[in-house]
Design a protein around this motif. Sequence first.
Motif, mmCIF file in Angstrom:
data_model
loop_
_atom_site.group_PDB
_atom_site.id
_atom_site.type_symbol
_atom_site.label_atom_id
_atom_site.label_comp_id
_atom_site.label_asym_id
_atom_site.label_seq_id
_atom_site.Cartn_x
_atom_site.Cartn_y
_atom_site.Cartn_z
ATOM 1 N N VAL A 100 0.836 -1.201 0.000
ATOM 2 C CA VAL A 100 0.000 0.000 0.000
ATOM 3 C C VAL A 100 0.878 1.261 0.000
ATOM 4 N N PRO A 101 0.530 2.281 -0.809
ATOM 5 C CA PRO A 101 1.266 3.547 -0.776
ATOM 6 C C PRO A 101 0.992 4.301 0.522
ATOM 7 N N GLU A 119 -8.145 1.362 4.276
ATOM 8 C CA GLU A 119 -7.728 1.893 5.562
ATOM 9 C C GLU A 119 -7.062 3.248 5.364
ATOM 10 N N TYR A 120 -7.397 4.196 6.205
ATOM 11 C CA TYR A 120 -6.816 5.526 6.139
ATOM 12 C C TYR A 120 -6.819 6.114 7.539
ATOM 13 N N ILE A 121 -6.121 7.215 7.709
ATOM 14 C CA ILE A 121 -6.114 7.893 8.995
ATOM 15 C C ILE A 121 -6.637 9.305 8.824
ATOM 16 N N ASP A 122 -7.548 9.712 9.679
ATOM 17 C CA ASP A 122 -8.068 11.075 9.694
ATOM 18 C C ASP A 122 -6.868 12.017 9.871
ATOM 19 N N SER A 323 -0.725 5.402 4.971
ATOM 20 C CA SER A 323 0.404 4.819 5.718
ATOM 21 C C SER A 323 -0.112 4.043 6.919
ATOM 22 N N GLN A 324 0.486 2.902 7.167
ATOM 23 C CA GLN A 324 0.150 2.105 8.346
ATOM 24 C C GLN A 324 1.312 2.064 9.331
ATOM 25 N N ASP A 325 2.533 2.164 8.821
ATOM 26 C CA ASP A 325 3.730 2.140 9.648
ATOM 27 C C ASP A 325 3.911 3.471 10.376
#
Length: 435
Positions: A100-101, A119-122, A323-325
């Motif tokens: 994932v980018p 999946e994303y982050i606000d 981003s997940q990391d």
Amino acid sequence: MKKTKFLLTFAATASLLGLAACGNGSNGNSAGSDDSENTEPVTIEYWHVNADTQGGQTVNKLVEDYNASQDNVEVVAKFNPDMYKGLMQNLQASVASNTVPDVVQVGWAFKDYFAENFEYIDPTDLVQEVEPENGDYFDKYFLDNIMQLAEKDGKYVGVPYSLSNPVLYLNRDLLKEAGLDENGPTTWTELKDFAKTIKDETGKYGFYLQEPADSWATQALLESNGANVITDGKATFASSEGVEAYQLYQDMVVTDESALHLPWEQGVQSFIDGNVGMVFTTIAQRNNIQSNSEFDVTAVESPSWEGKELKLPAGGAMLAVTSQDQEKKAATWDFLEYLYSVESMAEWTKGTGYVPPRNDVAEAEDGLKQFLEENTMMAPAIKQMDGMVSWTAFPGDAGLEAEQKLLDMRDKILSGSDTQKTMEETQDEINKLME
């Protein structure tokens, strides 16, 4: 569809250029590094849809300048063909392969689809997580109504990045050669007559309406005539108003042979080459058209339907963080701060024509103040912002398939199929998808 309130607010402030100045928001610290250690930079991927003719060169310059400005983060930009739909399809594949980018452009029509499938982050949560001392960033630099464009179910899916609407570009030399008013038509009926006259008098095409891998421009054509793409969760574009609008488009392409039916890049290039009198496309093509046309070119406000309210879908995109990391989240936020600085926002607008979402760029001396005074082709897009509506987003998992059916419908109609029958069949198919 209701007019979007933030656009009314922004139109007034942008036209007055009365926004307060502010400095660069990036300080290069939020990516986190220890100068005492020799560590490799954190590499993040930025996925975008900007071809060279629509901001791609500016994307590359911004990324190159950012990478050269610090040693902590290395951004790799990846262009995705087929616009926002193509990016969503590529993102699906990346999730399946666990690659994932980190930040992606999401078109307004795909906000719901993206939010429900990835999946994303606000972004407000991201700031609090990686740079809490800058937690009021969005309150300081963005109007509430602009941020609301990226809101879904009480969360922000991304950060508004690009705002655009369609304008009518004119080859004044070709219009004069055809004996027409060089200021162009003001209604769609007049535009049809202009296009036929240009073809009859010069042998060149009169009109091109942008045909990317989405239905953005045709939504403007239909909804300005009183049609609605969706009403109360159901597709309703095959109304009498919608059929009338699409019939006019078909008549130009099929009957009069005065309008082109080509992929977007080819259609715009035909205008730049002097072979088309008028093109209806995004203000984000301003730099490409203005820089490369060797004739008297200008832009005017979108045609309307006589006696009816102009309705133009808000184009452009937001930037969503995937981003997940943890380390990459910090790096991504550092890059976003750079992209949303006054200077970078000004470069983005100069290189494209998109209206900046940040509320202090227009008046800043290191922003767009002088540029807007000198580049009058931006004026039509700013003037007609009070006619903008939301770009229709089909709900649920049917989003991509519904959009593709609209494109298939367009191709059938412009190949000569019965307009009403084709629209009604497509409408039924989309409604079954959404059941």
